[in-house]
Structures are given as structure tokens and as C-alpha cells.
Design a protein around this motif. Structure first.
Motif, PDB file in Angstrom:
ATOM      1  N   ASP A  37      46.905  39.208  36.027  1.00 56.22           N
ATOM      2  CA  ASP A  37      46.519  37.823  35.760  1.00 56.22           C
ATOM      3  C   ASP A  37      47.718  37.012  35.277  1.00 56.22           C
ATOM      4  O   ASP A  37      47.907  35.866  35.684  1.00 56.22           O
ATOM      5  CB  ASP A  37      45.401  37.751  34.712  1.00 56.22           C
ATOM      6  CG  ASP A  37      44.061  38.228  35.233  1.00 56.22           C
ATOM      7  OD1 ASP A  37      43.928  38.421  36.466  1.00 56.22           O
ATOM      8  OD2 ASP A  37      43.142  38.411  34.403  1.00 56.22           O
ATOM      9  N   GLU A  38      48.536  37.610  34.397  1.00 56.74           N
ATOM     10  CA  GLU A  38      49.716  36.915  33.886  1.00 56.74           C
ATOM     11  C   GLU A  38      50.717  36.644  35.000  1.00 56.74           C
ATOM     12  O   GLU A  38      51.273  35.544  35.085  1.00 56.74           O
ATOM     13  CB  GLU A  38      50.388  37.739  32.787  1.00 56.74           C
ATOM     14  CG  GLU A  38      49.592  37.822  31.516  1.00 56.74           C
ATOM     15  CD  GLU A  38      50.179  38.827  30.543  1.00 56.74           C
ATOM     16  OE1 GLU A  38      51.239  39.415  30.841  1.00 56.74           O
ATOM     17  OE2 GLU A  38      49.574  39.022  29.492  1.00 56.74           O
ATOM     18  N   ILE A  39      50.923  37.620  35.845  1.00 53.65           N
ATOM     19  CA  ILE A  39      51.870  37.458  36.951  1.00 53.65           C
ATOM     20  C   ILE A  39      51.389  36.371  37.905  1.00 53.65           C
ATOM     21  O   ILE A  39      52.162  35.516  38.333  1.00 53.65           O
ATOM     22  CB  ILE A  39      52.092  38.802  37.680  1.00 53.65           C
ATOM     23  CG1 ILE A  39      52.867  39.753  36.775  1.00 53.65           C
ATOM     24  CG2 ILE A  39      52.815  38.591  39.000  1.00 53.65           C
ATOM     25  CD1 ILE A  39      52.909  41.186  37.271  1.00 53.65           C
ATOM     26  N   ARG A  40      50.107  36.389  38.210  1.00 56.55           N
ATOM     27  CA  ARG A  40      49.544  35.377  39.115  1.00 56.55           C
ATOM     28  C   ARG A  40      49.651  33.986  38.493  1.00 56.55           C
ATOM     29  O   ARG A  40      49.978  33.016  39.172  1.00 56.55           O
ATOM     30  CB  ARG A  40      48.086  35.716  39.444  1.00 56.55           C
ATOM     31  CG  ARG A  40      47.458  34.773  40.421  1.00 56.55           C
ATOM     32  CD  ARG A  40      48.121  34.875  41.776  1.00 56.55           C
ATOM     33  NE  ARG A  40      47.517  33.896  42.659  1.00 56.55           N
ATOM     34  CZ  ARG A  40      48.161  33.230  43.582  1.00 56.55           C
ATOM     35  NH1 ARG A  40      49.437  33.467  43.788  1.00 56.55           N
ATOM     36  NH2 ARG A  40      47.545  32.356  44.325  1.00 56.55           N
ATOM     37  N   ALA A  41      49.393  33.870  37.186  1.00 55.09           N
ATOM     38  CA  ALA A  41      49.495  32.575  36.516  1.00 55.09           C
ATOM     39  C   ALA A  41      50.931  32.067  36.543  1.00 55.09           C
ATOM     40  O   ALA A  41      51.167  30.867  36.758  1.00 55.09           O
ATOM     41  CB  ALA A  41      49.000  32.693  35.074  1.00 55.09           C
ATOM     42  N   GLU A  42      51.889  32.952  36.344  1.00 57.92           N
ATOM     43  CA  GLU A  42      53.298  32.551  36.411  1.00 57.92           C
ATOM     44  C   GLU A  42      53.674  32.090  37.815  1.00 57.92           C
ATOM     45  O   GLU A  42      54.419  31.121  37.977  1.00 57.92           O
ATOM     46  CB  GLU A  42      54.206  33.693  35.971  1.00 57.92           C
ATOM     47  CG  GLU A  42      54.168  33.965  34.486  1.00 57.92           C
ATOM     48  CD  GLU A  42      55.017  35.151  34.080  1.00 57.92           C
ATOM     49  OE1 GLU A  42      55.671  35.767  34.948  1.00 57.92           O
ATOM     50  OE2 GLU A  42      55.030  35.462  32.884  1.00 57.92           O
ATOM     51  N   GLN A  43      53.156  32.767  38.828  1.00 57.68           N
ATOM     52  CA  GLN A  43      53.439  32.364  40.202  1.00 57.68           C
ATOM     53  C   GLN A  43      52.859  30.986  40.502  1.00 57.68           C
ATOM     54  O   GLN A  43      53.521  30.141  41.111  1.00 57.68           O
ATOM     55  CB  GLN A  43      52.867  33.381  41.190  1.00 57.68           C
ATOM     56  CG  GLN A  43      53.598  34.701  41.202  1.00 57.68           C
ATOM     57  CD  GLN A  43      52.895  35.745  42.049  1.00 57.68           C
ATOM     58  OE1 GLN A  43      51.730  35.580  42.412  1.00 57.68           O
ATOM     59  NE2 GLN A  43      53.596  36.828  42.335  1.00 57.68           N
ATOM     60  N   LEU A  44      51.630  30.756  40.075  1.00 55.47           N
ATOM     61  CA  LEU A  44      50.998  29.458  40.299  1.00 55.47           C
ATOM     62  C   LEU A  44      51.734  28.349  39.560  1.00 55.47           C
ATOM     63  O   LEU A  44      51.904  27.244  40.078  1.00 55.47           O
ATOM     64  CB  LEU A  44      49.531  29.497  39.877  1.00 55.47           C
ATOM     65  CG  LEU A  44      48.609  30.341  40.751  1.00 55.47           C
ATOM     66  CD1 LEU A  44      47.218  30.419  40.143  1.00 55.47           C
ATOM     67  CD2 LEU A  44      48.542  29.783  42.154  1.00 55.47           C
ATOM     68  N   GLU A  45      52.186  28.657  38.345  1.00 56.45           N
ATOM     69  CA  GLU A  45      52.938  27.677  37.570  1.00 56.45           C
ATOM     70  C   GLU A  45      54.262  27.346  38.253  1.00 56.45           C
ATOM     71  O   GLU A  45      54.655  26.185  38.333  1.00 56.45           O
ATOM     72  CB  GLU A  45      53.190  28.222  36.169  1.00 56.45           C
ATOM     73  CG  GLU A  45      53.873  27.246  35.251  1.00 56.45           C
ATOM     74  CD  GLU A  45      54.062  27.801  33.862  1.00 56.45           C
ATOM     75  OE1 GLU A  45      54.956  27.297  33.164  1.00 56.45           O
ATOM     76  OE2 GLU A  45      53.344  28.729  33.476  1.00 56.45           O
ATOM     77  N   ALA A  46      54.930  28.364  38.770  1.00 54.40           N
ATOM     78  CA  ALA A  46      56.199  28.135  39.474  1.00 54.40           C
ATOM     79  C   ALA A  46      55.968  27.306  40.736  1.00 54.40           C
ATOM     80  O   ALA A  46      56.770  26.412  41.045  1.00 54.40           O
ATOM     81  CB  ALA A  46      56.850  29.467  39.823  1.00 54.40           C
ATOM     82  N   GLU A  47      54.893  27.587  41.462  1.00 55.98           N
ATOM     83  CA  GLU A  47      54.583  26.809  42.655  1.00 55.98           C
ATOM     84  C   GLU A  47      54.283  25.354  42.307  1.00 55.98           C
ATOM     85  O   GLU A  47      54.704  24.436  43.015  1.00 55.98           O
ATOM     86  CB  GLU A  47      53.396  27.429  43.398  1.00 55.98           C
ATOM     87  CG  GLU A  47      53.708  28.749  44.056  1.00 55.98           C
ATOM     88  CD  GLU A  47      52.475  29.427  44.628  1.00 55.98           C
ATOM     89  OE1 GLU A  47      51.369  28.845  44.565  1.00 55.98           O
ATOM     90  OE2 GLU A  47      52.618  30.557  45.126  1.00 55.98           O
ATOM     91  N   ALA A  48      53.568  25.142  41.206  1.00 53.33           N
ATOM     92  CA  ALA A  48      53.248  23.777  40.786  1.00 53.33           C
ATOM     93  C   ALA A  48      54.513  23.029  40.382  1.00 53.33           C
ATOM     94  O   ALA A  48      54.680  21.846  40.734  1.00 53.33           O
ATOM     95  CB  ALA A  48      52.260  23.799  39.623  1.00 53.33           C
ATOM     96  N   GLU A  49      55.401  23.688  39.667  1.00 50.00           N
ATOM     97  CA  GLU A  49      56.661  23.050  39.283  1.00 50.00           C
ATOM     98  C   GLU A  49      57.500  22.715  40.513  1.00 50.00           C
ATOM     99  O   GLU A  49      58.115  21.649  40.580  1.00 50.00           O
ATOM    100  CB  GLU A  49      57.446  23.954  38.342  1.00 50.00           C
ATOM    101  CG  GLU A  49      56.851  24.065  36.966  1.00 50.00           C
ATOM    102  CD  GLU A  49      57.589  25.064  36.083  1.00 50.00           C
ATOM    103  OE1 GLU A  49      58.574  25.686  36.554  1.00 50.00           O
ATOM    104  OE2 GLU A  49      57.170  25.233  34.934  1.00 50.00           O
TER     105      GLU A  49
END
Length: 79
Positions: free
Chosen positions: A59-71
Motif C-alpha cells: 500500500d505504501e509503495i503504491r501510494a508513493e507511485q501515485l504521488e509521484a505520478e500526480a507530481e
């Protein structure tokens, strides 16, 4: 904004607590004369703890990926 330290810290803490609980269950049931139930209970708790830890990590890894994509998409829109 990434929250690496605290988030990963909680995952490790919960895994440690489940391992400690598994040891306590094993010792308690072994002292009560039921070592096989102690082993079974301890293994069950350890497996559940590892399962939960892996789920939290994914879940943490997926959240970091989504955050990076949003940025990245915000940077593209700005210019």
C-alpha cells in the motif's frame, strides 16, 4: 511530500508486536503443557503479522507511485 520514515516505522512496529505476541502465546501454551498448540498459535500469528506487513508495504509503495505520478502531471501542466 513523502512520508517515508513514519509510515515504514509503523509497519515495522506492528510486525514486531505480532512477533512478540507469537512468542508470548508459544511460551504460555508451552508452560500450560500444550506445546503443539503453542507452536500452531505462534506460527498462525507470525504468518498473519507478515501478511499484514506485506500488505502495508505494498500500500505504501503504491501510494508513493501515485504521488509521484500526480507530481509529474502537475509539472507537465505548469510547463
Amino acid at each position: 511530500m513523502r512520508l517515508r520514515g513514519p509510515q515504514r516505522g509503523w509497519a515495522k512496529i506492528t510486525l514486531g508486536v505480532s512477533l512478540l505476541f507469537a512468542v508470548v502465546v508459544f511460551v504460555a501454551l508451552s508452560l500450560a503443557g500444550q506445546p503443539f498448540r503453542g507452536v500452531a498459535g505462534g506460527v498462525l500469528i507470525i504468518v498473519a503479522g507478515i501478511w499484514e506487513w506485506r500488505r502495508k508495504r505494498s500500500d505504501e509503495i503504491r501510494a508513493e507511485q501515485l504521488e509521484a505520478e500526480a507530481e509529474e502531471s502537475q509539472r507537465k501542466r505548469r510547463g
